[in-house]
Design a protein around this motif. Sequence first.
Motif, PDB file in Angstrom:
ATOM      1  N   PHE A 109      36.087 105.628   4.667  1.00 64.84           N
ATOM      2  CA  PHE A 109      36.944 104.352   4.382  1.00 64.84           C
ATOM      3  C   PHE A 109      36.878 103.730   5.751  1.00 64.84           C
ATOM      4  O   PHE A 109      37.597 104.356   6.790  1.00 64.84           O
ATOM      5  N   ASN A 110      36.445 102.557   5.792  1.00 69.78           N
ATOM      6  CA  ASN A 110      36.791 101.869   7.264  1.00 69.78           C
ATOM      7  C   ASN A 110      38.105 100.885   6.857  1.00 69.78           C
ATOM      8  O   ASN A 110      38.290  99.997   6.345  1.00 69.78           O
ATOM      9  N   VAL A 111      39.073 101.253   7.643  1.00 68.29           N
ATOM     10  CA  VAL A 111      40.522 101.128   7.462  1.00 68.29           C
ATOM     11  C   VAL A 111      40.815 100.047   8.172  1.00 68.29           C
ATOM     12  O   VAL A 111      40.488 100.042   9.411  1.00 68.29           O
ATOM     13  N   GLU A 112      41.594  98.886   7.763  1.00 70.25           N
ATOM     14  CA  GLU A 112      41.916  97.874   8.599  1.00 70.25           C
ATOM     15  C   GLU A 112      43.427  97.686   8.836  1.00 70.25           C
ATOM     16  O   GLU A 112      43.610  96.521   9.605  1.00 70.25           O
ATOM     17  N   SER A 113      44.128  98.339   8.491  1.00 70.08           N
ATOM     18  CA  SER A 113      45.724  98.116   8.687  1.00 70.08           C
ATOM     19  C   SER A 113      46.474  99.502   8.748  1.00 70.08           C
ATOM     20  O   SER A 113      46.116 100.448   7.985  1.00 70.08           O
ATOM     21  N   ILE A 114      47.706  99.279   8.882  1.00 71.68           N
ATOM     22  CA  ILE A 114      48.469 100.640   9.018  1.00 71.68           C
ATOM     23  C   ILE A 114      48.968 100.900   7.471  1.00 71.68           C
ATOM     24  O   ILE A 114      48.676 101.946   7.061  1.00 71.68           O
ATOM     25  N   PRO A 115      49.330  99.822   6.754  1.00 69.96           N
ATOM     26  CA  PRO A 115      49.809  99.941   5.690  1.00 69.96           C
ATOM     27  C   PRO A 115      48.526 100.614   4.566  1.00 69.96           C
ATOM     28  O   PRO A 115      48.930 101.637   3.761  1.00 69.96           O
ATOM     29  N   GLU A 116      47.333 100.287   4.846  1.00 73.39           N
ATOM     30  CA  GLU A 116      46.093 100.914   4.078  1.00 73.39           C
ATOM     31  C   GLU A 116      46.099 102.427   4.356  1.00 73.39           C
ATOM     32  O   GLU A 116      45.996 103.154   3.773  1.00 73.39           O
ATOM     33  N   LEU A 117      46.408 102.645   5.772  1.00 77.76           N
ATOM     34  CA  LEU A 117      46.239 104.224   6.254  1.00 77.76           C
ATOM     35  C   LEU A 117      47.161 104.963   5.406  1.00 77.76           C
ATOM     36  O   LEU A 117      46.656 105.895   4.729  1.00 77.76           O
ATOM     37  N   LEU A 169      47.098 105.667  16.200  1.00 76.74           N
ATOM     38  CA  LEU A 169      46.770 106.892  16.859  1.00 76.74           C
ATOM     39  C   LEU A 169      47.962 107.953  16.520  1.00 76.74           C
ATOM     40  O   LEU A 169      47.887 109.179  15.910  1.00 76.74           O
ATOM     41  N   LYS A 170      49.265 107.321  16.676  1.00 75.94           N
ATOM     42  CA  LYS A 170      50.431 108.151  16.673  1.00 75.94           C
ATOM     43  C   LYS A 170      50.792 108.377  14.966  1.00 75.94           C
ATOM     44  O   LYS A 170      50.939 109.509  14.643  1.00 75.94           O
ATOM     45  N   LEU A 171      50.482 107.310  14.286  1.00 73.23           N
ATOM     46  CA  LEU A 171      50.938 107.592  12.867  1.00 73.23           C
ATOM     47  C   LEU A 171      49.813 108.512  12.360  1.00 73.23           C
ATOM     48  O   LEU A 171      50.334 109.223  11.818  1.00 73.23           O
ATOM     49  N   LEU A 172      48.575 108.335  12.816  1.00 76.41           N
ATOM     50  CA  LEU A 172      47.529 109.483  12.054  1.00 76.41           C
ATOM     51  C   LEU A 172      48.078 110.925  12.084  1.00 76.41           C
ATOM     52  O   LEU A 172      47.435 111.630  11.306  1.00 76.41           O
ATOM     53  N   LYS A 173      48.709 111.159  13.179  1.00 81.44           N
ATOM     54  CA  LYS A 173      49.113 112.492  13.388  1.00 81.44           C
ATOM     55  C   LYS A 173      50.034 112.859  12.237  1.00 81.44           C
ATOM     56  O   LYS A 173      50.060 114.280  11.911  1.00 81.44           O
ATOM     57  N   SER A 174      50.653 111.918  11.696  1.00 83.29           N
ATOM     58  CA  SER A 174      51.602 112.098  10.621  1.00 83.29           C
ATOM     59  C   SER A 174      50.945 112.153   9.385  1.00 83.29           C
ATOM     60  O   SER A 174      51.629 112.296   8.057  1.00 83.29           O
ATOM     61  N   LEU A 175      49.772 111.897   9.150  1.00 83.50           N
ATOM     62  CA  LEU A 175      48.974 111.483   7.875  1.00 83.50           C
ATOM     63  C   LEU A 175      47.943 112.569   7.667  1.00 83.50           C
ATOM     64  O   LEU A 175      46.970 112.618   7.988  1.00 83.50           O
ATOM     65  N   LEU A 211      40.149 106.255  24.347  1.00 80.40           N
ATOM     66  CA  LEU A 211      40.332 107.289  23.568  1.00 80.40           C
ATOM     67  C   LEU A 211      39.885 108.780  24.155  1.00 80.40           C
ATOM     68  O   LEU A 211      40.800 109.652  23.834  1.00 80.40           O
ATOM     69  N   SER A 212      38.878 108.766  24.696  1.00 79.91           N
ATOM     70  CA  SER A 212      38.389 110.177  25.257  1.00 79.91           C
ATOM     71  C   SER A 212      39.409 110.458  26.112  1.00 79.91           C
ATOM     72  O   SER A 212      39.677 111.699  26.500  1.00 79.91           O
ATOM     73  N   GLU A 213      40.002 109.658  27.028  1.00 81.09           N
ATOM     74  CA  GLU A 213      41.183 110.179  28.213  1.00 81.09           C
ATOM     75  C   GLU A 213      42.504 110.820  27.474  1.00 81.09           C
ATOM     76  O   GLU A 213      42.877 111.436  27.867  1.00 81.09           O
ATOM     77  N   GLN A 214      42.463 110.439  26.033  1.00 77.71           N
ATOM     78  CA  GLN A 214      43.651 110.963  25.241  1.00 77.71           C
ATOM     79  C   GLN A 214      43.124 112.169  24.487  1.00 77.71           C
ATOM     80  O   GLN A 214      43.440 112.624  23.198  1.00 77.71           O
ATOM     81  N   GLN A 215      41.822 112.582  24.743  1.00 73.60           N
ATOM     82  CA  GLN A 215      40.997 113.775  24.199  1.00 73.60           C
ATOM     83  C   GLN A 215      40.707 113.419  22.589  1.00 73.60           C
ATOM     84  O   GLN A 215      40.753 114.376  21.814  1.00 73.60           O
ATOM     85  N   ILE A 216      40.698 112.082  22.525  1.00 66.07           N
ATOM     86  CA  ILE A 216      40.145 111.916  21.016  1.00 66.07           C
ATOM     87  C   ILE A 216      38.705 111.740  21.003  1.00 66.07           C
ATOM     88  O   ILE A 216      38.179 110.738  21.434  1.00 66.07           O
ATOM     89  N   LYS A 217      37.918 112.601  20.102  1.00 65.78           N
ATOM     90  CA  LYS A 217      36.552 112.390  20.058  1.00 65.78           C
ATOM     91  C   LYS A 217      36.086 111.368  18.743  1.00 65.78           C
ATOM     92  O   LYS A 217      36.666 111.768  17.719  1.00 65.78           O
TER      93      LYS A 217
END
Length: 384
Positions: A109-117, A169-175, A211-217
């Motif tokens: 899914f190519n996601v376009e917003s926070i509520p959609e996530l 990115l912060k939110l994603l950790k809780s999903l 992102l790679s500086e934050q260890q996100i691949k």
Amino acid sequence: MKYFPIDKFRSIETPFYFYDIALLRKTLDAAVTEAAKYNYHIHYAVKANANPRILSIISGQGVGADCVSGGEIQAALNAGFPCGKIVFAGVGKADWEINVGLDHDIFCFNVESIPELEVINYWAGSKGKTAGIALRINPDVDAHTHSHITTGTKEDKFGIHLDQLDEVLKLLKSLPFLKLLGLHFHIGSQITDKEPFLLLCKRANEIQTRLSEQQIKIEHINFGGGLGIDYEHPDDHPIPDFKEYFELFHTHFPVFPHQEVHFEPGRSIVGQCGSLISKTLYVKEGSEKTFVILDAGFTELIRPALYDAYHFIENLSSEQPLETYEVVGPICESSDCFAKQIELNRTSRGDLLAIRSSGAYGEIMASQYNCRQLPKAYFSDLLE
Ligand code: LLP
């Protein structure tokens, strides 16, 4: 290269779409061959043309599908695109459409917003699934194309704005039911200039470094579609320059190890193979202009009315000297005009005209305004 079986056309009710299947196959072949040089992946943008036969020819080449609705996902599946090669974009995915994607285990899914996530996470969790997602980033790159088909600037409704990325990115950790697969971009359509693509590469580089500086691949980078076609000279450039296009990304976007790069071409694949064939109903002398009144209108091809788009038009029935005409349709609106003051071989009632480069965003955008019938489609290889 151009192929119009005019004798066959005479027995077909107009207006209709005509697709040159040999050209479609050559175009696809060029796109796939050039992309394969760099191991790039293609997802055809179904929105450009979802005619079932065109879709199945494209799926037969082994490419994936880029869809923007539940209906497009269904059309792609019907045409044989495998679930694992379907991506689903769109700024307003309805719940039932998200569920169609989840039920078929689409790739991403190519996601376009926070509520959609949050909504995708909810539905994936309710089914005990994990949804693959890519963040569609609005890179704030101006595509220098018509304002109606520019999508990647801050003003546009599309994508997640760069200044929201950290929050996302912060939110994603809780999903827990979402898996971040990559990043998605699409800056606009009918881009004929290299500069916006260069800028896109630069932005994508910056973002992935951040992102790679934050260890996100980021395993997948999707650059969307947008490569333009030559509407002025369809016979000189029937196949877009895929070589130059993919080379540009190869040169300016260094991939990380194991990273996959994706593209979503629509217009560049199907644009030049389609023509709208229409019959001249009347040639009408105005006080200052001569109007060629066709039996096709913006109901069959809306691009000129909607975007002021230019399509090359030719008279297939006449070799008489050139004259200047305004080519219009029968719809009761002044915007129902295909071309102003263009030259055509002298045109008479009954002449067949081809409105060229109509394979993309032509048939699929047709409407039934004025209670008209949707146009039928014919294919060069089935008319032989
Ligand atoms: N990917 C996404 C996310 C898109 O929104 C689009 C087109 C594409 C890929 C394919 O872009 P293409 O390669 O075809 O440029 N109806 C308009 C064009 C609208 C394009 C919308 N998005 C026209 O007739 O010019």
